[in-house]
Design a protein around this motif. Sequence first.
Motif, short mmCIF file in Angstrom:
data_model
loop_
_atom_site.label_atom_id
_atom_site.label_comp_id
_atom_site.label_asym_id
_atom_site.label_seq_id
_atom_site.Cartn_x
_atom_site.Cartn_y
_atom_site.Cartn_z
N ASN A 160 0.89 -1.01 0.25
CA ASN A 160 0.06 0.18 0.06
C ASN A 160 1.04 1.22 -0.37
N ILE A 161 2.23 1.25 0.72
CA ILE A 161 2.93 2.49 1.14
C ILE A 161 3.49 2.73 -0.62
N ALA A 162 4.11 1.60 -1.21
CA ALA A 162 4.37 1.65 -2.40
C ALA A 162 3.36 2.24 -4.20
N TYR A 163 2.45 2.09 -3.78
CA TYR A 163 1.23 2.06 -4.44
C TYR A 163 1.27 3.67 -4.32
N ALA A 164 0.96 4.46 -3.38
CA ALA A 164 0.49 5.39 -2.57
C ALA A 164 1.46 6.24 -3.41
N ALA A 165 3.11 5.71 -2.96
CA ALA A 165 4.09 6.60 -3.90
C ALA A 165 3.86 6.61 -5.61
N LEU A 166 3.68 5.34 -5.55
CA LEU A 166 3.32 6.07 -7.15
C LEU A 166 3.14 7.09 -7.55
N THR A 167 2.15 8.00 -7.13
CA THR A 167 1.63 9.20 -8.20
C THR A 167 2.37 10.25 -7.91
N SER A 168 3.77 10.03 -7.35
CA SER A 168 4.54 10.75 -7.09
C SER A 168 5.80 10.31 -7.70
N LEU A 169 5.99 9.04 -9.04
CA LEU A 169 7.02 8.61 -9.26
C LEU A 169 6.81 8.37 -10.88
N VAL A 170 5.83 8.73 -11.36
CA VAL A 170 4.93 8.18 -12.93
C VAL A 170 4.44 10.07 -13.79
N THR A 171 3.92 11.06 -12.30
CA THR A 171 3.76 11.85 -13.07
C THR A 171 4.35 13.18 -12.45
N LYS A 172 4.49 14.34 -13.30
CA LYS A 172 5.16 15.50 -12.35
C LYS A 172 3.29 15.96 -13.06
N ASN A 173 2.82 16.36 -13.03
CA ASN A 173 1.74 16.93 -13.79
C ASN A 173 0.52 17.00 -12.67
N SER A 174 0.75 18.48 -11.82
CA SER A 174 -0.59 17.88 -10.18
C SER A 174 -2.22 17.41 -10.94
N LYS A 175 -2.37 17.34 -11.74
CA LYS A 175 -3.57 17.70 -12.67
C LYS A 175 -3.70 15.67 -12.87
N GLU A 176 -2.18 15.27 -12.89
CA GLU A 176 -2.58 14.27 -13.49
C GLU A 176 -2.82 12.81 -12.39
N ARG A 177 -2.35 14.14 -11.02
CA ARG A 177 -2.17 12.88 -9.84
C ARG A 177 -3.88 13.13 -8.39
#
Length: 333
Positions: free
Chosen positions: A136-153
């Motif tokens: 779960n921690i890895a899953y949550a971390a992915l949002t900041s590792l696969v895109t730098k676009n705030s809207k995509e996050r």
Amino acid sequence: MKGEILMEEKTYLKWYNKVGYGTGDIAGNVVYAFLSSFVMIYLTNTVGLNSGIVGTLIAVSKLFDGVTDIFFGTMIDHTKSKMGKARPWMFYGFFGCAVTLFGVFAIPTSLGKTAQYAWFFIAYTLLNAVFYTANNIAYAALTSLVTKNSKERVQMGSFRFMFSFGTNLVIQSVTVGAVEMFGGGAVAWRTIAFIYCIIGVITNTLAVFSVKELSDEELKDNTAYDITLFSRHAESLVLASNEKAINGSATSSNDLDSVIVALSGDLPKMAFEIVSSMKYNKVKRIIFVSSMGIYGEVAGEPKGIVAPILKPYRKAADIVEQSGLDYTILRPG
């Protein structure tokens, strides 16, 4: 004549990357929803264990959570592999989730009571404090590792919410009937657990391979946005170069331009506390993630009628709407 140039953020993800990522919450919730809603029923009604002792064992097991949160956050941050930092932990961690979830619902009825309590405690602790935490921690971390676009996050979070809500609803609705269909005994619970484990492995794998982590060089590039993240375990988060994490609650809103809210739990209470804190700290902008159906607008349902399960979401939205803040309410669906 005055004018302005609007700079659009670079996009990194296609629609199917976001949807694929969101399916990871199907995997997470076949574990969480199934375990939290039905483990006590299984242990007391089928295995014959004492609910008080089981509750004590669960409480003791929870003590390990704080330690493992920090441990896996640190491990993810220092991981270097072909799959990236977080994806290996998310991928391999769920196989452990599947094995231990099945183990919790496969306690041998031939064992003595002490051995059954020990079996449950070991399987539950490994599931909750080790494998589920890592995944779960890895899953949550992915949002900041696969895109730098705030809207995509934000969009990734919306898909997570949609799949989480739907999976919870389905599991709550079908599990008891499915157990009865398979005979209603220990074998039936084992069978259902096995089915959920298979669903979880498939959807978790889909989520892992739907996205690709950015390189360290790409993540370190400067951006025009600074983001502050709030968490009860901020030290476990993997951060991009333009992010900082603060240990605290969602009501700690000093020095911010806007607040994005995507929570579960007592939503009206949390909405009231967040709105009050924002007013006190003079933060004007709030983006509140709610749910489709809070205005009775779902096709096929009576117009204007809000389903009972959505009433807390509607109450929270009402608090935001009446706050006087500059608000946007997102309704994934």
